[in-house]
Design an enzyme around this catalytic site. Structure first.
Site, PDB file in Angstrom:
ATOM      1  N   GLU A  59      70.325 -50.666  42.943  1.00  0.00           N
ATOM      2  CA  GLU A  59      70.314 -50.580  44.467  1.00  0.00           C
ATOM      3  C   GLU A  59      68.865 -50.853  44.646  1.00  0.00           C
ATOM      4  O   GLU A  59      67.817 -50.067  44.576  1.00  0.00           O
ATOM      5  CB  GLU A  59      70.835 -49.070  45.103  1.00  0.00           C
ATOM      6  N   ASP A  70      66.821 -40.670  54.593  1.00  0.00           N
ATOM      7  CA  ASP A  70      65.921 -40.796  53.362  1.00  0.00           C
ATOM      8  C   ASP A  70      65.359 -39.095  53.505  1.00  0.00           C
ATOM      9  O   ASP A  70      64.883 -39.026  54.620  1.00  0.00           O
ATOM     10  CB  ASP A  70      65.163 -41.992  53.216  1.00  0.00           C
TER      11      ASP A  70
END
Length: 269
Positions: A59, A70
């Site tokens: 990824e 995040d």
């Protein structure tokens, strides 16, 4: 460098990777790394190191100024990459550099939607595919708003990953399964990315609930940090995604620590 040879590209490469891991009675291991962190050349080397450690797919993170999904560790990596001047065009070039260097594992490019809209969805899909990407992960693109991007991905045989959370109801699970191309990304917590000390106690039930509704491969990310956690997830899901723990290992002990942890995570899957 050592690579696992793949024959196909795009969505077919993702499907082949999950099928190969399943035939080997294990989960697919997909580490995440931010391009441009700690700088662009070093990030390319880190991705190569993750492949050497046994990653089945990568990824690839694209830096963005407002990475809402995040946690602190990944936010820091994105901020540093932006401070280094890393652009979306640079990242597409880095993918080509990795392919030219012999990398053959599938690449899933993780970006928030704003940079893609600014770049142009069709142009982005075409350029990323030409560079060697196999699919896309867009955390802030819900499946009911993904048709435009899905159309250009389908036209080029590219994967587009759907997300589900523990709060997703049966109707949402059905929609995500219909829109998913490659696998469904299961977020095990109602929160942001970041290494956690323990897995949610209801994770197995959550995974089985989604599995009962679809045969699409299921991969778990957000919070996976230890080989023990990866092993547990591998008993229930088809894939394990790890990001923050690898970045944190780099911050603490450098590149060798990342390779060591990645190899341990891969073995645990």
């Amino acid at each position: 460098m050592t690579n696992k040879q793949t024959i196909t590209h795009g969505l077919s490469a993702i499907q082949q990777t999950f099928a190969a891991a399943k035939a080997d009675h294990r989960a697919t291991f997909m580490p995440w790394w931010m391009l441009g962190y700690p700088d662009l050349p070093s990030s390319i080397k880190m991705i190569q190191a993750l492949i050497d450690a046994g990653a089945d797919a990568i990824e690839i993170g694209i830096p963005f100024s407002d990475p809402l999904a995040d946690g602190v560790v990944n936010q820091m990596a994105a901020q540093k990459a932006l401070e280094n001047g890393t652009t979306l065009t640079d990242c597409i070039g880095a993918i080509k550099t990795l392919r030219d260097g012999g990398a053959t594992v599938p690449f899933l490019v993780m970006s928030y939607v704003n940079p893609l809209l600014a770049y142009g969805l069709d142009r982005y899909t075409a350029d990323a595919a030409a560079a060697g990407a196999d699919g896309f992960i867009v955390p802030d693109l819900p499946p009911d708003e993904a048709d435009e991007f899905l159309k250009t991905c389908d036209a080029r045989g590219m994967a587009l990953i759907s997300f589900l959370a523990p709060t997703s109801n049966s109707e949402r699970i059905k929609l995500a399964a219909e829109k998913a191309r490659g696998f469904i990304y299961l977020v095990p917590v109602t929160g942001i990315t970041g290494a956690r000390d323990a897995l949610p106690t209801d994770l197995e039930t959550y995974i089985k609930r989604v599995r009962s509704a679809t045969d699409t491969p299921l991969a778990v990310g957000f919070g996976v940090s230890t080989p023990e956690q990866a092993h547990a997830i591998g008993q229930w899901a088809d894939g394990v995604i790890v990001g923050s723990a690898l970045t944190r290992a780099f911050q603490r002990d450098g590149a060798d620590a990342v390779h060591k942890l990645a190899a341990a995570l891969r073995a645990a899957c």
